[in-house]
Enzyme design. Structure first.
Site, PDB file in Angstrom:
ATOM      1  N   GLU A  88       0.835  -1.212   0.000  1.00 21.77           N
ATOM      2  CA  GLU A  88       0.000   0.000   0.000  1.00 21.77           C
ATOM      3  C   GLU A  88       0.867   1.259   0.000  1.00 21.77           C
ATOM      4  O   GLU A  88       0.585   2.249   0.685  1.00 21.77           O
ATOM      5  CB  GLU A  88      -0.968  -0.001   1.196  1.00 21.77           C
ATOM      6  CG  GLU A  88      -1.865  -1.216   1.281  1.00 21.77           C
ATOM      7  CD  GLU A  88      -2.896  -1.342   0.162  1.00 21.77           C
ATOM      8  OE1 GLU A  88      -3.048  -0.390  -0.637  1.00 21.77           O
ATOM      9  OE2 GLU A  88      -3.533  -2.402   0.087  1.00 21.77           O
ATOM     10  N   CYS A 145      -8.422  -5.920 -17.878  1.00 22.81           N
ATOM     11  CA  CYS A 145      -9.772  -5.368 -17.965  1.00 22.81           C
ATOM     12  C   CYS A 145     -10.709  -6.461 -18.488  1.00 22.81           C
ATOM     13  O   CYS A 145     -10.262  -7.430 -19.101  1.00 22.81           O
ATOM     14  CB  CYS A 145      -9.761  -4.176 -18.925  1.00 22.81           C
ATOM     15  SG  CYS A 145     -11.356  -3.361 -19.171  1.00 22.81           S
TER      16      CYS A 145
END
Length: 194
Positions: A88, A145
Site C-alpha cells: 500500500e 480489464c
C-alpha cells in the site's frame, strides 16, 4: 548496491501476492525481512498483509507520523535486514519515500514498495508520485480489464455498481468498491467522452 523499487499497478494485479512471494524467498534463504503496510487499511486485520488468493503475513503499520528511517535502522541494528517490503505504498508521504530512499542509499538495504499509481479519478497518489520520481526501478504489474486489455485505472463504484465521480481520494475497499479497467472503459464508465 541496494535500490528503491516501485512495483505499481491497478487493483487486482497481484501486488500483495508478489510482495509476499518476495518475502518468502528471502526468509526461505534464512534472511531477515521487515514488512510494512498502511495503518488505514485494516481489511486484513491488525498488522497484516493479505493477498486476494489467501496469502498472509504479519507487518508493521505506518501512518503519516511514522518515521520509517528510524524504525528500520533500529530493527537493522538488532538483527540485520536483507530487505524491507512496503505494501500500500501509495499511502506513504513524500517524506517517507525519501526516508526509504535513505534506507537503500545509506543503510544498504533494498526497499521494495508495492502500490497503486492512481486513484479513482486518475490522479497520482502522493506516495506513488514520489516513488515514480525517485525510485531506482519502476516495475508495472499487469492486471486485465474485462475486455482483455491491460487495466491501468481503478474505477470506484457505489453499492449498485455505478461509477463514483467525486469523493475523498482514499476510501478503502476491495472488489465491492473498485473495478480495474483499461483507460477506454474507465473513461466510458465516467462518461468523460460523451
Amino acid at each position: 548496491m541496494a535500490k528503491l523499487y516501485f512495483y505499481y499497478s491497478s487493483m487486482n494485479a497481484g501486488k500483495s501476492t508478489t510482495l509476499l512471494q518476495a518475502d518468502f524467498n528471502y526468509r526461505e534463504r534464512g534472511m531477515q525481512t521487515m514488512l510494512w503496510t498502511a495503518a488505514l487499511d485494516d481489511r486484513a486485520g491488525h498488522g497484516g498483509i493479505e493477498s486476494r488468493i489467501g496469502l498472509h503475513a504479519e507487518a508493521h503499520k505506518f501512518s503519516a507520523a511514522t518515521q520509517l528511517w528510524e524504525r528500520i535502522v533500529a530493527a537493522h541494528r538488532v538483527e540485520p535486514l536483507a530487505c524491507v517490503l512496503v505494501d500500500e505504498a501509495q499511502f506513504l508521504s513524500e517524506a517517507q519515500v525519501w526516508q526509504l530512499a535513505r534506507v537503500a542509499d545509506q543503510a544498504g538495504i533494498p526497499v521494495l514498495c508495492y502500490g497503486l499509481r492512481t486513484d479513482f479519478q486518475g490522479e497520482l497518489f502522493p506516495g506513488a508520485k514520489a516513488l515514480l520520481g525517485i525510485a531506482d526501478s519502476l516495475i508495472e504489474l499487469k492486471a486485465v480489464c474485462h475486455c482483455g486489455r491491460k487495466s491501468s485505472m481503478n474505477l470506484r463504484v457505489d453499492g449498485d455498481g455505478v461509477a463514483v465521480k467525486q469523493g475523498a481520494q482514499t476510501e478503502i475497499g476491495g472488489n465491492d468498491r473498485y473495478v480495474a479497467l483499461c483507460r477506454k472503459h474507465f473513461t466510458e464508465a465516467l462518461g468523460w467522452w460523451v
